[in-house]
Design a protein around this motif. Structure first.
Motif, PDB file in Angstrom:
ATOM      1  N   GLN A  38      25.441  20.664  59.081  1.00 43.58           N
ATOM      2  CA  GLN A  38      24.753  19.374  59.117  1.00 43.58           C
ATOM      3  C   GLN A  38      24.391  19.019  57.685  1.00 43.58           C
ATOM      4  O   GLN A  38      23.439  19.568  57.110  1.00 43.58           O
ATOM      5  CB  GLN A  38      23.503  19.478  59.994  1.00 43.58           C
ATOM      6  N   TYR A  39      25.174  18.111  57.086  1.00 43.38           N
ATOM      7  CA  TYR A  39      24.882  17.644  55.736  1.00 43.38           C
ATOM      8  C   TYR A  39      23.693  16.693  55.784  1.00 43.38           C
ATOM      9  O   TYR A  39      23.441  16.069  56.816  1.00 43.38           O
ATOM     10  CB  TYR A  39      26.106  16.968  55.130  1.00 43.38           C
ATOM     11  N   PRO A  40      22.973  16.557  54.694  1.00 46.48           N
ATOM     12  CA  PRO A  40      21.792  15.680  54.686  1.00 46.48           C
ATOM     13  C   PRO A  40      22.127  14.276  55.173  1.00 46.48           C
ATOM     14  O   PRO A  40      23.056  13.636  54.669  1.00 46.48           O
ATOM     15  CB  PRO A  40      21.391  15.677  53.205  1.00 46.48           C
ATOM     16  N   GLY A  41      21.404  13.833  56.173  1.00 48.24           N
ATOM     17  CA  GLY A  41      21.594  12.488  56.698  1.00 48.24           C
ATOM     18  C   GLY A  41      22.799  12.310  57.588  1.00 48.24           C
ATOM     19  O   GLY A  41      23.101  11.189  58.014  1.00 48.24           O
ATOM     20  N   GLN A  42      23.512  13.390  57.876  1.00 51.77           N
ATOM     21  CA  GLN A  42      24.700  13.284  58.713  1.00 51.77           C
ATOM     22  C   GLN A  42      24.542  14.087  59.998  1.00 51.77           C
ATOM     23  O   GLN A  42      23.608  14.865  60.150  1.00 51.77           O
ATOM     24  CB  GLN A  42      25.939  13.769  57.946  1.00 51.77           C
ATOM     25  N   HIS A  43      25.473  13.890  60.926  1.00 52.32           N
ATOM     26  CA  HIS A  43      25.372  14.597  62.192  1.00 52.32           C
ATOM     27  C   HIS A  43      26.087  15.945  62.128  1.00 52.32           C
ATOM     28  O   HIS A  43      26.797  16.242  61.177  1.00 52.32           O
ATOM     29  CB  HIS A  43      25.930  13.742  63.324  1.00 52.32           C
ATOM     30  N   LEU A  44      25.839  16.758  63.117  1.00 49.61           N
ATOM     31  CA  LEU A  44      26.468  18.070  63.207  1.00 49.61           C
ATOM     32  C   LEU A  44      27.988  17.949  63.240  1.00 49.61           C
ATOM     33  O   LEU A  44      28.538  17.170  64.013  1.00 49.61           O
ATOM     34  CB  LEU A  44      26.029  18.775  64.486  1.00 49.61           C
ATOM     35  N   GLN A  45      28.634  18.760  62.400  1.00 54.06           N
ATOM     36  CA  GLN A  45      30.090  18.751  62.364  1.00 54.06           C
ATOM     37  C   GLN A  45      30.602  20.173  62.565  1.00 54.06           C
ATOM     38  O   GLN A  45      30.000  21.129  62.067  1.00 54.06           O
ATOM     39  CB  GLN A  45      30.593  18.228  61.017  1.00 54.06           C
ATOM     40  N   LEU A  46      31.709  20.280  63.249  1.00 50.85           N
ATOM     41  CA  LEU A  46      32.306  21.591  63.469  1.00 50.85           C
ATOM     42  C   LEU A  46      32.982  22.080  62.191  1.00 50.85           C
ATOM     43  O   LEU A  46      33.834  21.385  61.627  1.00 50.85           O
ATOM     44  CB  LEU A  46      33.336  21.498  64.602  1.00 50.85           C
ATOM     45  N   LEU A  47      32.578  23.256  61.747  1.00 48.99           N
ATOM     46  CA  LEU A  47      33.115  23.852  60.519  1.00 48.99           C
ATOM     47  C   LEU A  47      34.305  24.752  60.850  1.00 48.99           C
ATOM     48  O   LEU A  47      35.345  24.700  60.205  1.00 48.99           O
ATOM     49  CB  LEU A  47      32.016  24.662  59.840  1.00 48.99           C
ATOM     50  N   LEU A  48      34.133  25.602  61.837  1.00 49.11           N
ATOM     51  CA  LEU A  48      35.216  26.455  62.298  1.00 49.11           C
ATOM     52  C   LEU A  48      34.843  27.062  63.650  1.00 49.11           C
ATOM     53  O   LEU A  48      33.693  26.988  64.066  1.00 49.11           O
ATOM     54  CB  LEU A  48      35.543  27.563  61.281  1.00 49.11           C
ATOM     55  N   LYS A  49      35.868  27.631  64.300  1.00 44.08           N
ATOM     56  CA  LYS A  49      35.667  28.190  65.631  1.00 44.08           C
ATOM     57  C   LYS A  49      36.544  29.415  65.833  1.00 44.08           C
ATOM     58  O   LYS A  49      37.610  29.532  65.225  1.00 44.08           O
ATOM     59  CB  LYS A  49      35.984  27.145  66.704  1.00 44.08           C
ATOM     60  N   TYR A  50      36.066  30.306  66.677  1.00 41.86           N
ATOM     61  CA  TYR A  50      36.843  31.473  67.081  1.00 41.86           C
ATOM     62  C   TYR A  50      36.912  31.497  68.603  1.00 41.86           C
ATOM     63  O   TYR A  50      35.874  31.487  69.275  1.00 41.86           O
ATOM     64  CB  TYR A  50      36.207  32.768  66.575  1.00 41.86           C
ATOM     65  N   PHE A  51      38.149  31.579  69.121  1.00 43.23           N
ATOM     66  CA  PHE A  51      38.342  31.701  70.558  1.00 43.23           C
ATOM     67  C   PHE A  51      38.956  33.057  70.892  1.00 43.23           C
ATOM     68  O   PHE A  51      38.491  33.751  71.794  1.00 43.23           O
ATOM     69  CB  PHE A  51      39.221  30.577  71.098  1.00 43.23           C
ATOM     70  N   SER A  52      40.004  33.406  70.171  1.00 40.34           N
ATOM     71  CA  SER A  52      40.674  34.677  70.406  1.00 40.34           C
ATOM     72  C   SER A  52      41.649  34.906  69.264  1.00 40.34           C
ATOM     73  O   SER A  52      41.834  34.052  68.405  1.00 40.34           O
ATOM     74  CB  SER A  52      41.413  34.684  71.745  1.00 40.34           C
ATOM     75  N   GLY A  53      42.270  36.097  69.244  1.00 38.07           N
ATOM     76  CA  GLY A  53      43.296  36.366  68.249  1.00 38.07           C
ATOM     77  C   GLY A  53      42.717  36.896  66.949  1.00 38.07           C
ATOM     78  O   GLY A  53      41.773  37.678  66.948  1.00 38.07           O
ATOM     79  N   ASP A  54      43.291  36.463  65.849  1.00 37.57           N
ATOM     80  CA  ASP A  54      42.901  36.932  64.517  1.00 37.57           C
ATOM     81  C   ASP A  54      41.391  36.754  64.330  1.00 37.57           C
ATOM     82  O   ASP A  54      40.883  35.635  64.426  1.00 37.57           O
ATOM     83  CB  ASP A  54      43.659  36.145  63.448  1.00 37.57           C
ATOM     84  N   PRO A  55      40.675  37.841  64.063  1.00 37.66           N
ATOM     85  CA  PRO A  55      39.221  37.729  63.947  1.00 37.66           C
ATOM     86  C   PRO A  55      38.761  37.026  62.667  1.00 37.66           C
ATOM     87  O   PRO A  55      37.586  36.696  62.541  1.00 37.66           O
ATOM     88  CB  PRO A  55      38.750  39.188  63.954  1.00 37.66           C
ATOM     89  N   LEU A  56      39.664  36.823  61.739  1.00 41.02           N
ATOM     90  CA  LEU A  56      39.314  36.082  60.531  1.00 41.02           C
ATOM     91  C   LEU A  56      39.802  34.651  60.707  1.00 41.02           C
ATOM     92  O   LEU A  56      40.999  34.395  60.774  1.00 41.02           O
ATOM     93  CB  LEU A  56      39.975  36.733  59.309  1.00 41.02           C
ATOM     94  N   VAL A  57      38.870  33.732  60.807  1.00 41.10           N
ATOM     95  CA  VAL A  57      39.234  32.338  61.050  1.00 41.10           C
ATOM     96  C   VAL A  57      38.896  31.494  59.832  1.00 41.10           C
ATOM     97  O   VAL A  57      37.895  31.719  59.162  1.00 41.10           O
ATOM     98  CB  VAL A  57      38.529  31.766  62.293  1.00 41.10           C
ATOM     99  N   LYS A  58      39.764  30.543  59.586  1.00 44.77           N
ATOM    100  CA  LYS A  58      39.567  29.650  58.443  1.00 44.77           C
ATOM    101  C   LYS A  58      39.164  28.284  58.963  1.00 44.77           C
ATOM    102  O   LYS A  58      39.689  27.795  59.968  1.00 44.77           O
ATOM    103  CB  LYS A  58      40.840  29.567  57.625  1.00 44.77           C
TER     104      LYS A  58
END
Lengths: 112, 110
Positions: A38-58
């Motif tokens: 959540q940047y100042p004055g802005q709404h929540l934004q998705l940065l990254l997600k993990y569902f399955s597979g490679d545990p290192l997510v970009k």
């Protein structure tokens, strides 16, 4: 009980420093994990997600996170922060039917 | 493609009053969830609507109620407002596991 714990409430860094924000979760089902920003004055934004597979997510803007199942952790990292990364960061776990359980957040301030 | 929109942006009410907040989901999304974010805290799940039914509910009293319309838009109603209801109310829409958030409605209860 389902919960998310973020270890640092406030972090202050200088530009070009490396960042690691801790996140631990408690949830017994199939884990979907998220980092939101959540940047100042802005709404929540998705940065990254993990569902399955490679545990290192970009994610976006050079962020990455590593899922370590044995430690119930999903820490967020960035090798070199910029002033524009100043924001509040929230870790969340999917608590079933896409209900999100959030941590309390980490407020990051990056000084030029 | 418009993202999640919410109205109004800000609202001031007095204790005991009732309030209705509105949300339009991102195009193509069929699930709407509401969250309350108190100052300095992470968002707390209030409830979720899918196919016009409340599918899940968080630990909020019955004073908090909602509705989903056939076009997937949603309303959050809070009755008998308390000072502690002052918060940012966030709407999130989803089609799968990832949720997209609107800008929120800032509710102040005096």
């Amino acid at each position: 009980a389902q919960s998310v714990s973020q270890h640092n409430h406030h972090v202050i860094l200088s530009e070009a420093a490396s960042l690691e924000l801790g996140c631990n979760y408690s949830y017994g089902g199939t884990v979907n994990l998220f980092w939101y920003v959540q940047y100042p004055g802005q709404h929540l934004q998705l940065l990254l997600k993990y569902f399955s597979g490679d545990p290192l997510v970009k994610g976006i803007k050079g962020f990455e996170a590593e899922f370590i199942k044995s430690k119930f952790s999903f820490n967020l990292r960035k090798p070199s922060v910029q002033w524009s990364d100043t924001a509040e960061y929230f870790c969340a776990v999917n608590g079933g039917y896409n209900k999100l359980i959030f941590g309390a957040g980490t407020r990051l301030a990056v000084h030029p | 493609d418009a993202g999640v929109t919410q109205s109004p942006t800000h609202l001031i009410k007095t204790r005991g009053q009732q309030v209705t907040l509105r949300c339009s989901p991102k195009s193509g999304h069929d699930t709407v969830s509401w969250y309350q974010q108190a100052l300095g805290q992470g968002p707390q799940f209030i409830f979720q609507y899918y196919e016009e039914e409340e599918r899940q509910r968080g630990n909020f009293p019955d004073r908090f109620s909602g509705h989903q319309f056939p076009n997937y838009s949603s309303e959050l109603n809070v009755n008998a407002l308390l000072l502690g209801d002052s918060a940012l109310y966030l709407c999130a829409s989803s089609l799968g596991p990832a949720a997209f958030f609107g800008p929120g409605t800032r509710l102040t209860v005096l």
